[in-house]
Design a protein around this motif. Sequence first.
Motif, PDB file in Angstrom:
ATOM      1  N   PRO A 125       1.138   5.511  10.970  1.00  0.00           N
ATOM      2  CA  PRO A 125      -0.239   5.313  10.485  1.00  0.00           C
ATOM      3  C   PRO A 125      -1.003   4.310  11.343  1.00  0.00           C
ATOM      4  O   PRO A 125      -0.507   3.229  11.662  1.00  0.00           O
ATOM      5  CB  PRO A 125      -0.030   4.793   9.062  1.00  0.00           C
ATOM      6  CG  PRO A 125       1.269   5.401   8.632  1.00  0.00           C
ATOM      7  CD  PRO A 125       2.124   5.404   9.871  1.00  0.00           C
ATOM      8  N   GLY A 165       2.372   4.937   0.966  1.00  0.00           N
ATOM      9  CA  GLY A 165       2.563   5.596   2.243  1.00  0.00           C
ATOM     10  C   GLY A 165       3.729   5.026   3.019  1.00  0.00           C
ATOM     11  O   GLY A 165       4.607   4.344   2.463  1.00  0.00           O
ATOM     12  N   ASN A 221      -1.915   7.684   5.853  1.00  0.00           N
ATOM     13  CA  ASN A 221      -0.961   6.614   5.520  1.00  0.00           C
ATOM     14  C   ASN A 221       0.494   7.086   5.563  1.00  0.00           C
ATOM     15  O   ASN A 221       1.369   6.427   4.999  1.00  0.00           O
ATOM     16  CB  ASN A 221      -1.287   5.997   4.157  1.00  0.00           C
ATOM     17  CG  ASN A 221      -1.228   7.004   3.021  1.00  0.00           C
ATOM     18  OD1 ASN A 221      -0.871   8.163   3.199  1.00  0.00           O
ATOM     19  ND2 ASN A 221      -1.590   6.557   1.816  1.00  0.00           N
ATOM     20  N   HIS A 229       5.819   2.881   5.842  1.00  0.00           N
ATOM     21  CA  HIS A 229       5.919   1.607   6.543  1.00  0.00           C
ATOM     22  C   HIS A 229       7.172   1.685   7.405  1.00  0.00           C
ATOM     23  O   HIS A 229       8.218   2.167   6.945  1.00  0.00           O
ATOM     24  CB  HIS A 229       6.005   0.446   5.556  1.00  0.00           C
ATOM     25  CG  HIS A 229       4.844   0.374   4.614  1.00  0.00           C
ATOM     26  ND1 HIS A 229       3.775  -0.489   4.801  1.00  0.00           N
ATOM     27  CD2 HIS A 229       4.567   1.067   3.475  1.00  0.00           C
ATOM     28  CE1 HIS A 229       2.901  -0.323   3.823  1.00  0.00           C
ATOM     29  NE2 HIS A 229       3.354   0.616   3.002  1.00  0.00           N
ATOM     30  N   THR A 270       0.830  -1.196   0.000  1.00  0.00           N
ATOM     31  CA  THR A 270       0.000   0.000   0.000  1.00  0.00           C
ATOM     32  C   THR A 270       0.870   1.254   0.000  1.00  0.00           C
ATOM     33  O   THR A 270       1.957   1.270   0.582  1.00  0.00           O
ATOM     34  CB  THR A 270      -0.920   0.020   1.228  1.00  0.00           C
ATOM     35  OG1 THR A 270      -0.116  -0.058   2.417  1.00  0.00           O
ATOM     36  CG2 THR A 270      -1.884  -1.152   1.198  1.00  0.00           C
TER      37      THR A 270
END
Length: 326
Positions: free
Chosen positions: A236, A130, A204, A132, A128
Amino acid sequence: MFWRLLVPCLLLVGFAVPAHAAEPATFGVRPATAEAPDSRSDFSYSATPGAVVKDFVAVSNVSAQPLKLRVYASDAFNTPEGGFDLLPSGRESTDLGKWVVADRPEVEVGPRSTVIVPFALTVPANATPGDHTAGLVASLTTEATGTDGQRVAVEQRVGARIYLRVSGDLAPRLSIEGLTASYHGRWFGSGETKLSYVVRNTGNVRLGGKQKVWVETPWGSVVDGPALGDLPELLPGSTFRVSAVVPGVLPAGWIDGVAHIDPVAQAGTSPLPAVAEARTTTAAPPWIVVIALLGIALVLVLLTLRRRRSKPSPVTPAREVERVGA
């Protein structure tokens, strides 16, 4: 410099803290090139889904004895206090911690020496967009004797943070949830209003923020709250609970408590995050006024009852009966 991730911790649940544990070993991890540690404070990357990033970590042993260390990655999260932490060693990662694999999951590091370990970060094709976040960890497990005489395993972990931003649509957003206000007044003068709320990163990307609170009265006056510290950087999905007390609030009958946050994003984040704000209404009864009004109402009721009792009852005149003779 090394980043200390966790203090020594027990791997076995239910045992007391070891009474005769050996002195903790000193070791650490930091970003590196293929030859030596470098000047980076963390691992920061930007990549597209499906990309593979290769890098190096330096595992250093500052102790006087050789160490056998595990090297692995683990997902990161925010603690309730807003701190940065990693999953326990026995819990499997599902995000970035799972995508990072060291070439050597276990290394032997001699006294006062450093070993360079290559690793690869493979971004899934369905990752996804954004931010991490994870940590690259070096772990040492030793045994010690507990207060009950049993042998327990003690784990030391240190780590370096890994930040990955996957390309795509970014949605930087903070929200204020569960705002409550309660007024605590005095018989005379002003009182204080306690505000409580939860800040949630509903976007995100990781975000910090500058926050403030205030109280508004029905006639438009504003009482500013105390200066609040900046929000910690929230990953997030993470939350952070805030409480603040606004003093000097007059008992205005009804007041509005307001919480306001200006989000702070990492450089290069676009679009910029919007301001987050929430408000709630609570009672702020002016007890002296209420008691005075009740007293006046009671006096009026008593006077009315007394007047009714003292007023004479009307007399009904007697009827004259006319007699008609025969």
